[in-house]
Design a protein around this motif. Sequence first.
Motif, PDB file in Angstrom:
ATOM      1  N   ALA A  50     -37.436   4.381  52.269  1.00 40.95           N
ATOM      2  CA  ALA A  50     -37.546   5.876  52.216  1.00 40.95           C
ATOM      3  C   ALA A  50     -38.178   6.741  50.978  1.00 40.95           C
ATOM      4  CB  ALA A  50     -36.268   6.398  52.590  1.00 40.95           C
ATOM      5  N   THR A  51     -37.707   6.016  49.784  1.00 42.90           N
ATOM      6  CA  THR A  51     -38.286   6.597  48.722  1.00 42.90           C
ATOM      7  C   THR A  51     -39.598   6.462  48.335  1.00 42.90           C
ATOM      8  OG1 THR A  51     -36.015   6.211  47.572  1.00 42.90           O
ATOM      9  CG2 THR A  51     -37.847   6.623  46.061  1.00 42.90           C
ATOM     10  N   ILE A  52     -39.957   5.282  48.786  1.00 43.87           N
ATOM     11  CA  ILE A  52     -41.617   4.909  48.601  1.00 43.87           C
ATOM     12  C   ILE A  52     -42.489   5.858  49.414  1.00 43.87           C
ATOM     13  CG2 ILE A  52     -43.497   3.346  49.156  1.00 43.87           C
ATOM     14  CD1 ILE A  52     -41.497   1.236  47.849  1.00 43.87           C
ATOM     15  N   ASN A  53     -41.755   5.949  50.661  1.00 39.36           N
ATOM     16  CA  ASN A  53     -42.582   6.890  51.629  1.00 39.36           C
ATOM     17  C   ASN A  53     -42.547   8.445  51.071  1.00 39.36           C
ATOM     18  OD1 ASN A  53     -43.212   4.821  53.512  1.00 39.36           O
ATOM     19  ND2 ASN A  53     -41.130   5.151  54.660  1.00 39.36           N
ATOM     20  N   ASN A  54     -41.459   8.795  50.317  1.00 37.40           N
ATOM     21  CA  ASN A  54     -41.320  10.163  49.896  1.00 37.40           C
ATOM     22  C   ASN A  54     -42.383  10.041  48.870  1.00 37.40           C
ATOM     23  OD1 ASN A  54     -39.631  11.021  51.669  1.00 37.40           O
ATOM     24  ND2 ASN A  54     -37.674  10.768  50.308  1.00 37.40           N
ATOM     25  N   ILE A  55     -42.633   9.289  48.026  1.00 40.88           N
ATOM     26  CA  ILE A  55     -43.407   9.428  46.781  1.00 40.88           C
ATOM     27  C   ILE A  55     -44.918   9.353  47.380  1.00 40.88           C
ATOM     28  CG2 ILE A  55     -44.487   7.951  45.008  1.00 40.88           C
ATOM     29  CD1 ILE A  55     -41.615   6.642  44.451  1.00 40.88           C
ATOM     30  N   ILE A  56     -45.156   8.610  48.484  1.00 31.18           N
ATOM     31  CA  ILE A  56     -46.595   8.741  48.994  1.00 31.18           C
ATOM     32  C   ILE A  56     -46.926  10.171  49.565  1.00 31.18           C
ATOM     33  CG2 ILE A  56     -48.334   7.709  50.924  1.00 31.18           C
ATOM     34  CD1 ILE A  56     -46.608   5.012  50.345  1.00 31.18           C
ATOM     35  N   SER A 115     -42.850   3.385  33.513  1.00 34.78           N
ATOM     36  CA  SER A 115     -42.556   2.475  34.570  1.00 34.78           C
ATOM     37  C   SER A 115     -42.835   3.286  35.983  1.00 34.78           C
ATOM     38  CB  SER A 115     -41.300   1.730  34.575  1.00 34.78           C
ATOM     39  OG  SER A 115     -40.474   2.799  34.917  1.00 34.78           O
ATOM     40  N   SER A 116     -42.686   4.498  35.824  1.00 28.80           N
ATOM     41  CA  SER A 116     -42.509   5.293  37.074  1.00 28.80           C
ATOM     42  C   SER A 116     -44.163   5.474  37.537  1.00 28.80           C
ATOM     43  CB  SER A 116     -42.334   6.892  36.790  1.00 28.80           C
ATOM     44  OG  SER A 116     -40.973   6.919  36.501  1.00 28.80           O
ATOM     45  N   PHE A 117     -44.919   5.558  36.480  1.00 29.25           N
ATOM     46  CA  PHE A 117     -46.640   5.789  36.648  1.00 29.25           C
ATOM     47  C   PHE A 117     -47.222   4.273  37.189  1.00 29.25           C
ATOM     48  CE2 PHE A 117     -46.567   9.256  33.761  1.00 29.25           C
ATOM     49  CZ  PHE A 117     -47.019  10.101  34.476  1.00 29.25           C
ATOM     50  N   ILE A 118     -46.500   3.229  36.685  1.00 29.16           N
ATOM     51  CA  ILE A 118     -46.682   1.879  37.368  1.00 29.16           C
ATOM     52  C   ILE A 118     -46.400   1.674  38.771  1.00 29.16           C
ATOM     53  CG2 ILE A 118     -46.103  -0.545  36.839  1.00 29.16           C
ATOM     54  CD1 ILE A 118     -45.868   0.014  33.890  1.00 29.16           C
ATOM     55  N   LEU A 119     -45.223   2.169  38.954  1.00 31.48           N
ATOM     56  CA  LEU A 119     -44.727   2.329  40.361  1.00 31.48           C
ATOM     57  C   LEU A 119     -45.925   2.712  41.264  1.00 31.48           C
ATOM     58  CD1 LEU A 119     -42.457   1.527  42.448  1.00 31.48           C
ATOM     59  CD2 LEU A 119     -41.588   3.669  41.915  1.00 31.48           C
ATOM     60  N   GLN A 136     -41.387  -8.755  49.773  1.00 36.21           N
ATOM     61  CA  GLN A 136     -41.461  -8.891  48.495  1.00 36.21           C
ATOM     62  C   GLN A 136     -42.153  -7.775  47.782  1.00 36.21           C
ATOM     63  OE1 GLN A 136     -43.747 -12.558  47.302  1.00 36.21           O
ATOM     64  NE2 GLN A 136     -43.576 -12.047  45.224  1.00 36.21           N
ATOM     65  N   PHE A 137     -43.037  -7.021  48.806  1.00 36.83           N
ATOM     66  CA  PHE A 137     -43.537  -5.535  48.288  1.00 36.83           C
ATOM     67  C   PHE A 137     -42.357  -4.718  47.991  1.00 36.83           C
ATOM     68  CE2 PHE A 137     -44.637  -1.389  49.222  1.00 36.83           C
ATOM     69  CZ  PHE A 137     -45.819  -1.264  48.541  1.00 36.83           C
ATOM     70  N   TYR A 138     -41.498  -4.534  48.924  1.00 36.30           N
ATOM     71  CA  TYR A 138     -40.622  -3.747  48.486  1.00 36.30           C
ATOM     72  C   TYR A 138     -39.625  -4.124  47.429  1.00 36.30           C
ATOM     73  CZ  TYR A 138     -41.971  -0.833  52.572  1.00 36.30           C
ATOM     74  OH  TYR A 138     -42.572  -0.053  53.259  1.00 36.30           O
ATOM     75  N   ALA A 139     -39.278  -5.426  47.435  1.00 43.61           N
ATOM     76  CA  ALA A 139     -38.191  -5.859  46.324  1.00 43.61           C
ATOM     77  C   ALA A 139     -38.933  -5.750  44.938  1.00 43.61           C
ATOM     78  CB  ALA A 139     -38.259  -7.438  46.546  1.00 43.61           C
ATOM     79  N   LEU A 140     -40.394  -5.727  44.610  1.00 47.53           N
ATOM     80  CA  LEU A 140     -41.283  -5.609  43.407  1.00 47.53           C
ATOM     81  C   LEU A 140     -40.887  -4.009  43.282  1.00 47.53           C
ATOM     82  CD1 LEU A 140     -43.955  -7.914  43.662  1.00 47.53           C
ATOM     83  CD2 LEU A 140     -42.083  -8.007  42.037  1.00 47.53           C
ATOM     84  N   ALA A 141     -41.278  -3.449  44.233  1.00 47.67           N
ATOM     85  CA  ALA A 141     -41.172  -1.744  43.982  1.00 47.67           C
ATOM     86  C   ALA A 141     -39.806  -1.247  43.684  1.00 47.67           C
ATOM     87  CB  ALA A 141     -41.530  -1.155  45.552  1.00 47.67           C
ATOM     88  N   GLU A 142     -38.735  -2.003  44.348  1.00 49.42           N
ATOM     89  CA  GLU A 142     -37.371  -1.579  43.979  1.00 49.42           C
ATOM     90  C   GLU A 142     -37.044  -1.913  42.434  1.00 49.42           C
ATOM     91  OE1 GLU A 142     -32.869  -1.627  46.074  1.00 49.42           O
ATOM     92  OE2 GLU A 142     -34.352  -3.040  46.662  1.00 49.42           O
ATOM     93  N   PHE A 143     -37.419  -2.980  42.029  1.00 55.20           N
ATOM     94  CA  PHE A 143     -37.398  -3.684  40.672  1.00 55.20           C
ATOM     95  C   PHE A 143     -37.958  -2.632  39.786  1.00 55.20           C
ATOM     96  CE2 PHE A 143     -39.444  -5.934  37.036  1.00 55.20           C
ATOM     97  CZ  PHE A 143     -38.160  -6.282  36.186  1.00 55.20           C
ATOM     98  N   ILE A 144     -39.274  -2.083  40.053  1.00 53.82           N
ATOM     99  CA  ILE A 144     -40.151  -1.442  39.186  1.00 53.82           C
ATOM    100  C   ILE A 144     -39.285   0.112  39.121  1.00 53.82           C
ATOM    101  CG2 ILE A 144     -42.379  -0.119  38.566  1.00 53.82           C
ATOM    102  CD1 ILE A 144     -43.654  -2.651  40.109  1.00 53.82           C
ATOM    103  N   HIS A 145     -38.944   0.558  40.393  1.00 56.20           N
ATOM    104  CA  HIS A 145     -38.048   1.844  40.199  1.00 56.20           C
ATOM    105  C   HIS A 145     -37.034   1.944  39.508  1.00 56.20           C
ATOM    106  CE1 HIS A 145     -35.752   4.921  42.312  1.00 56.20           C
ATOM    107  NE2 HIS A 145     -36.877   5.648  42.256  1.00 56.20           N
ATOM    108  N   GLY A 146     -36.249   0.727  39.598  1.00 55.16           N
ATOM    109  CA  GLY A 146     -35.171   0.728  38.844  1.00 55.16           C
ATOM    110  C   GLY A 146     -35.293   0.555  37.276  1.00 55.16           C
ATOM    111  N   ILE A 147     -36.036   0.093  36.794  1.00 55.55           N
ATOM    112  CA  ILE A 147     -36.625   0.029  35.246  1.00 55.55           C
ATOM    113  C   ILE A 147     -36.028   1.350  34.566  1.00 55.55           C
ATOM    114  CG2 ILE A 147     -37.923  -0.303  33.313  1.00 55.55           C
ATOM    115  CD1 ILE A 147     -39.591  -2.444  35.354  1.00 55.55           C
ATOM    116  N   HIS A 148     -36.373   2.377  35.064  1.00 57.41           N
ATOM    117  CA  HIS A 148     -36.177   3.789  34.502  1.00 57.41           C
ATOM    118  C   HIS A 148     -34.565   3.894  34.348  1.00 57.41           C
ATOM    119  CE1 HIS A 148     -35.885   8.019  33.777  1.00 57.41           C
ATOM    120  NE2 HIS A 148     -36.922   7.954  33.225  1.00 57.41           N
TER     121      HIS A 148
END
Length: 234
Positions: A50-56, A115-119, A136-148
């Motif tokens: 849902a977060t990724i959909n909202n970002i887009i 990291s937010s721009f990288i996401l 794996q796509f959503y797992a990587l997205a969650e990892f990058i999102h969690g860095i901040h």
Amino acid sequence: MKKSNLYTEGVELQKTVKVAGIAYLLIIIVPLLSMLIIEPIITVSGDIVATINNIIANEVWYRVDTTITLLMYVGVVLLSLSLYTILKPVNKQLAQLALLWRFAEALVGIFATLSSFILLLFIKGENNIEKFGTDQFYALAEFIHGIHWEVTVSIFVLLALGSIIVFYLFLKSKLIPKALSIWGIISYSLVLIGALISLIFSGNTYMILGSQTILFEIVIGCWLLFKGLNISNN
């Protein structure tokens, strides 16, 4: 020293104090408004899809929010330099140490913000879902999102260490009221305790104990901007 030189130094110091006051207000109020207004549009706690959909769907707002955060850390650099200029006559070594901690805070914060721009680049990457597979796509997205958010705990440690020194120097110099200096020391000591607890045990203790600095930073920002320093006490 000639009176004209003393007058010039006094005027420059007053300007520096006002810059510090404005910086305190901007780096707390603007990101707070962003957090209250923009963050709820973007982030869905515990739901990366849902977060990724909202970002887009709200890319411009996401970029605005990230840019505000980036500029906040630029403001931290400006604030740190102003406070160093004010406090170095009190104790140059401690003022330099406070400057070092706050600079480190800004650098780590800028890294976390990138990291937010990288996401955004990752989730907008052409055919990335097909390349990595959905899971794996959503797992990587969650990892990058969690860095901040993971790095934010360390940022709070650096913020607290620098700020405790700053308000110790204010207390020692009597440049601001004693009550304000003690409030600052206690407030940022709570931030440090919360951040260390979160580093060791995880959790959001750093956010709970850190939130009480909002009122203090507004008060000290207004004090420096409108009241200035108690030069007569020195």
